[in-house]
Each structure stands twice: as structure tokens, then as C-alpha cells.
Scaffold this active site. Structure first.
Site, PDB file in Angstrom:
ATOM      1  CG  ASP A 225       8.175 -45.104 -13.943  1.00 50.30           C
ATOM      2  OD1 ASP A 225       8.946 -44.798 -14.855  1.00 50.30           O
ATOM      3  OD2 ASP A 225       8.208 -44.583 -12.811  1.00 50.30           O
ATOM      4  CD  GLU A 285     -10.371 -57.746 -41.237  1.00 45.87           C
ATOM      5  OE1 GLU A 285      -9.793 -57.189 -42.173  1.00 45.87           O
ATOM      6  OE2 GLU A 285     -11.466 -58.353 -41.337  1.00 45.87           O
TER       7      GLU A 285
HETATM    8  C1  NOJ Z   1      11.651 -43.922 -14.673  1.00 40.52           C
HETATM    9  C2  NOJ Z   1      11.217 -42.928 -15.711  1.00 40.52           C
HETATM   10  O1  NOJ Z   1      11.639 -43.358 -16.971  1.00 40.52           O
HETATM   11  C3  NOJ Z   1      11.806 -41.607 -15.303  1.00 40.52           C
HETATM   12  O2  NOJ Z   1      11.683 -40.636 -16.298  1.00 40.52           O
HETATM   13  C4  NOJ Z   1      11.165 -41.170 -14.013  1.00 40.52           C
HETATM   14  O3  NOJ Z   1      11.779 -39.986 -13.563  1.00 40.52           O
HETATM   15  C5  NOJ Z   1      11.317 -42.242 -12.928  1.00 40.52           C
HETATM   16  N1  NOJ Z   1      11.047 -43.555 -13.412  1.00 40.52           N
HETATM   17  C6  NOJ Z   1      10.398 -41.966 -11.792  1.00 40.52           C
HETATM   18  O4  NOJ Z   1       9.065 -42.187 -12.164  1.00 40.52           O
END
Ligand code: NOJ
Length: 577
Positions: A225, A285
Site C-alpha cells: 500500500d 512440486e
Molecule cells: C491505498 C488503498 O488502496 C486505499 O484503499 C487506502 O485508503 C489508502 N491506500 C490508505 O491506506
């Protein structure tokens, strides 16, 4: 009237065949938004046992992996992107043992599992943040977050002028045990999402340990993120512009701020890559090559050359190609976007990814009916002009067919295989995205793309769960688009996706070389070639109706014609007899 064309391909490929066979270079990865996929216990919110129960659906759809948005312990101030415990599952979604079952079942079905990691910020209910508040200014606990004294005589002004993505100030002032105002902490998103201090060694160590925790449980990788925000410019200088992150605020890119894309982030990912590479394949595998765990950066970074720095050989394996998602529905723009994606990624030996929808943007079945070239809205409300659903779906199918013919990795977002539109008439009272309140009701936010999946038209909440009230209301149109209305129905969007994914896999399109074709005006046309496979031609038509060459044998088309005509907003895959 048909136009004449040469249908010649250029002599030099714009992108070469993938030399290495690592799975992540060419896979199709399906994003599951856990709150909204399947609710197995009727509480109105999707959960891990629900996901596990529908894994055969994903196998039959023909994807290679699933990426699951955060399922960690969280107060859910930002739908789970506010993590209180990175090593546990929120009871809303199930338990660690449910996660183990999910991973094991997915592997049995030949599906890889990518989990979401949120390193920029935690929840304010994370133990570390609670300890930071309790320990007070100057303590090592505070050093793990971004606490600063305020400006002004009594520290009453925030430390700088940064604004939060969801609206309002990026700083919140805390009070001491006696209720007296003291320091401020930084939160690029919601006040309930305090930013970590990535210059702090304990934070770095903690995340290396979290990576290992999930790798030990058998996950195949991570979606990371806001990967471009961990390090902030020294001294936290003012930034007069709004602290925009393109994906969440508006389409007016301004990634140059002191909170985005600082050079210091890269050493963090080099350390992470070492951890991933140190993992031997799980005991299976199918996993016969070392270093097969992968990580993908969510980094809204421009231009493409700057984004490519995240996918250098010792950093991320992939990064989302949001520039493609945001490209206007015009032949010239798309050709340019595709070409520059290959140029920048090829330069560092990384695969390009393609994505059209996710849980942060208006679904492409709706977005593509909006006026072409205008900034992408952050949600659509009932009082806004309503996009033409038929036009949106027609373009969405053409866009996905273009996406899935391109060499590289592809990301799909749950429900796009049903042609789900955005919920554009949701009652404002139902909105849950913090953006709606924080922007003082100026931005609808992202709820419209997060609405629970319709599985069965005549069941409660269209088969999402046994409860009558899913956490977000579903629009009526989702009933007719439910899985049971499309399953096995020729011409349905679901069967169209299954057909494309089958062909993409059988023909190994993700691994191909791309050579541009001189097609009719206003088309994007290319050949995807792989050793040992027939050349696959792909054309998307943005202009008046045109025709395929006489020797074309249609493999896939995004409309339902059965001749060689290619109408406007249609994509066709074909071979040459
Ligand atoms: C990006 C994520 O995709 C979004 O949904 C979120 O609100 C923000 N980052 C903050 O974490």
C-alpha cells in the site's frame, strides 16, 4: 463504410518476448475485496471462509492468483487499511486458522495468494501508537511515528501545511493525560491512520518480521500500500499544493510533493526483496524455482521512468500501471501509454502490469462512459450526471480485451467479470468511505466500487450472504448481473471473461512480444507473438466501423457479431489463416 488498411506489422517489436518464466511476469491476478465478496456468516460483511468457499469460482474463471485487500485486525476506519495488528485477522473476517485454510485451499486449486501490506501507517489503535501517546514527547515510543511540536507561540499551529488525502489537515494534535494540548502527529490519510517514521530502525525491523510472518504462512507475495510514501523529505518542508495522491484525490497528478516518491524509499524495498528472495518455494512440486514470492507496488508515481525505479531487479517484482488505468479512451493516447509502459519497464527488465479497476476508482464499466479526457471523479452521486451504462459496458469489454491481449501481468477487480457498474445512486447516508465526511461532502468517495458481489438474483443480498443488509447497499441492477444469471449463458460478460482468460492462458499471451500493426485509422492494433504459438492479432476500434483482413480468424471479440466487421468501441483478437 469500411476503411482500407494495410494490416502490416512493424518489423521491430516494441516489446520482446519474456525471457524468464517466473509466474509473476505474466499472471492474471484477481483482487478480492474481502468485505464485499462472500459473507459466510450473515453479518453483512464478507469474510475469509466466504472467500475460501468461492475459490473454485476463481479457478474456473481462469485467473492465476488472488490478491486480498487487508483482513488484519482493524477498527475499520478505512475499511481495513488502518491496521491495529499485522499478525492477526480481524474477527469480522475470521481467524488465523481461516487464513491458513484459505491459503492451503488456494494452493490445492493452483491459485497463488497475495496479501495486502500497509506499511505507511497503522491504526491509531495499534499497540505502538497507544504506547506512543502514553509515553509522551521525546520517548522512543513516539519516535516510531511522526510526532512534532506545533508552530506558533503555544504550538497551536500544525508543524507544516500538509493536507490529508481524505481531506482536512494531515496533522492532528494530541492531548496529555490531563487533557492539555501537546504534540501533533502526521497522518497522510485519516486521523485514525498515523504515519510510521521510516527513519526509525525499529519500524524497519518490525516490517521485515511481518513479511516473514506471512511468508512463513505460505503466502505467495504482497501488494504494498502507498509504497511511494514511506519516506518523507528531510525537515518536512511545507508543500503549498494540496497533498494529492493521484488515485484517491483527483486526476491532477502532483506526485512531486515532499511526502511522495522520495529516493530513500528504495533501500527499504531492497531489504524486503532480500527477505522474499531468501524464501525457498513452499513444499509443492509446482514451485520449482527459487525466489518465487513476489511483491507489487501501489505507487501513484509519474512519469513511467520514475515508477520503473520501483521495479529494478533488486526491488519490487511489479508495480501497478495506473497510468494505463487513467489513459483517455483514445487510440493515440492508449498507444502512447502502452508504448511508454513497455519502454520504461523493459529498461529495467521488469514486467509491465495492466489494470483497469480496483477498490479506489470508479469501475471501468462506468468510468469509460464519462466524458473522454476529463479528470476522473472520486465517486459519482445520484445528483451527478449519470453515465450511459450500455456505452460503459461496451467500452469496458473492449478495454479488458485489449488489456488481456497485452504481454505482461494483468490485474482484475472483483465483479468486473460480471460487467458490474459503479453504484452511482447510493444514498449519501450509506457512505462509509472516510473521504465523504473528511472532504466535507465535496467528494463522494469510493463506496460505489466496493458494493458486495451479486452471486444469485433471487437470494437475500443477491447471494452475497444470508443477512438482508450488506454493509453497503447493492443497486437493483446487480440482480440481473448476478453470477447465476450469467453462468453458462452465451454472450454474457462472465462467459466472455472466461473465454478470454482461457485463450490468454493457452496461448501464453502474458509472455509474448508486442509488435505494433498499422491498422485502420483510430485503432490500436498489435501482434502478440510467442515461440511455438500462432501470432495473435488484436485490434481495438475507436473510430467508425472497420473490417478485419480477409484471412482473419476470430478468436475473441468484445461484441457478439460473427463477421469481420469491427464496430466502434470493440476489440477483436484474431489469427491469420
Ligand atoms: C491505498 C488503498 O488502496 C486505499 O484503499 C487506502 O485508503 C489508502 N491506500 C490508505 O491506506
Amino acid at each position: 463504410m469500411s476503411q482500407t488498411t494495410t494490416w502490416n506489422s512493424q518489423s521491430a517489436p516494441a516489446h520482446d518476448q519474456t525471457p524468464e518464466a517466473e509466474w509473476w511476469r505474466s499472471s492474471t491476478i484477481y483482487q478480492v475485496y474481502p468485505r464485499s465478496w462472500v459473507d459466510s456468516n450473515g453479518d453483512g460483511v464478507g469474510d475469509l471462509p466466504g472467500i475460501t468457499s468461492k475459490l473454485p469460482y476463481l479457478r474456473d474463471l481462469g485467473v492465476d492468483a488472488l490478491w486480498i485487500s487487508p483482513f488484519y485486525r482493524s477498527p475499520m476506519a478505512d475499511a481495513g487499511y488502518d491496521v491495529a495488528d499485522y499478525r492477526d485477522i480481524d474477527p469480522l473476517f475470521g481467524s488465523l486458522s481461516d487464513a491458513d485454510d484459505l491459503i492451503a485451499r488456494a494452493h490445492e486449486l493452483d491459485l497463488r495468494v497475495i496479501v495486502d501490506l500497509v506499511p505507511n501507517h497503522s491504526s491509531d489503535e495499534h499497540e505502538w501508537f497507544k504506547a506512543a501517546l502514553a509515553a509522551g514527547p521525546g520517548s522512543p515510543e513516539r519516535e516510531r511515528y511522526m510526532f512534532r511540536d506545533g508552530k506558533g507561540e503555544n504550538g497551536e499551529e500544525p508543524p507544516n501545511d500538509w493536507k490529508a488525502i481524505f481531506g482536512g489537515n494531515a496533522w492532528t494534535r494530541v492531548t496529555d493525560a490531563d487533557g492539555n494540548p501537546e504534540q501533533w502527529y502526521l497522518h497522510l490519510f485519516d486521523p485514525k491512520q498515523p504515519d510510521f517514521n521510516w527513519n526509525n530502525e525499529a519500524v524497519r525491523e518490525e516490517f521485515l518480521s511481518i513479511l516473514r510472518f506471512w511468508l512463513d504462512r505460505g503466502v505467495d507475495g504482497f501488494r504494498v500500500d502507498v509504497a511511494h510514501s514511506l519516506v518523507k523529505a528531510d525537515g518536512l518542508p511545507d508543500h503549498s499544493a494540496h497533498a494529492k495522491m493521484a488515485g484517491l484525490s483527483d486526476a491532477n497528478h502532483d506526485n512531486g510533493g515532499p511526502m511522495w516518491d522520495q529516493d530513500g524509499v528504495h533501500e527499504i524495498y531492497r531489504a524486503w526483496r532480500e527477505v522474499l528472495d531468501s524464501y525457498n518455494p513452499v513444499d509443492d512440486e509446482r514451485y520449482d524455482s527459487a525466489g518465487d514470492r513476489a511483491m507489487c507496488a501501489e505507487a501513484w508515481v509519474n512519469p513511467p521512468e520514475r515508477l520503473a525505479r520501483y521495479v529494478r531487479p533488486d526491488e519490487f517484482h511489479q508495480a501497478f500501471n495506473f497510468a494505463f488505468l487513467e489513459t483517455p479512451w483514445r487510440a493515440s493516447d492508449l498507444r502512447e501509454s502502452i508504448a511508454s509502459s513497455y519502454a520504461s519497464n523493459d529498461a529495467v527488465g521488469a514486467p509491465t502490469t495492466w489494470v483497469l479497476s480496483n477498490h479506489d476508482v470508479v469501475r471501468h464499466a462506468t468510468r469509460l462512459a464519462l466524458p473522454i479526457g476529463e479528470p476522473r471523479p472520486n465517486g459519482i452521486r445520484a445528483e451527478d450526471p449519470q453515465p450511459d451504462a450500455a456505452l460503459g459496458l461496451c467500452r469496458a469489454k473492449a478495454a479488458t480485451a485489449l488489456e488481456l491481449a497485452l504481454p505482461g501481468g494483468a490485474y482484475l477487480y472483483q465483479g468486473e467479470e460480471l460487467g458490474l457498474p459503479e453504484h452511482t445512486t447510493m444514498a449519501d447516508e450509506a457512505r462509509q468511505d472516510p473521504t465523504w465526511e473528511r472532504s466535507e461532502h465535496t467528494e463522494a468517495g469510493r463506496d460505489g466500487c466496493r458494493v458486495p458481489m451479486p452471486w444469485a438474483k433471487d437470494a437475500p443480498s443477491f447471494g452475497f450472504g444470508s443477512g438482508d443488509a450488506p454493509w453497503l447497499p447493492q443497486p437493483d441492477v446487480y440482480g440481473d448481473l448476478a453470477v447465476d444469471q450469467q453462468d453458462g449463458v452465451p454472450g454474457s460478460t462472465l462467459e466472455f471473461y472466461r473465454h478470454m482468460l482461457r485463450e490468454r492462458r493457452a496461448r501464453r499471451l502474458g509472455e509474448g512480444a508486442l509488435t505494433w500493426v498499422e491498422g485502420p485509422a483510430d485503432t490500436v492494433a498489435f501482434v502478440n507473438s510467442r515461440d511455438g504459438h500462432e501470432d495473435l492479432w488484436c485490434v481495438t476500434n475507436f473510430g467508425g466501423a472497420t473490417t478485419l483482413p480477409d484471412d482473419a480468424v476470430v478468436v475473441v471479440r468484445s461484441d457478439e457479431r460473427d463477421d469481420l466487421t469491427v464496430p466502434t468501441d470493440v476489440t477483436v483478437w484474431f489469427t491469420r489463416a
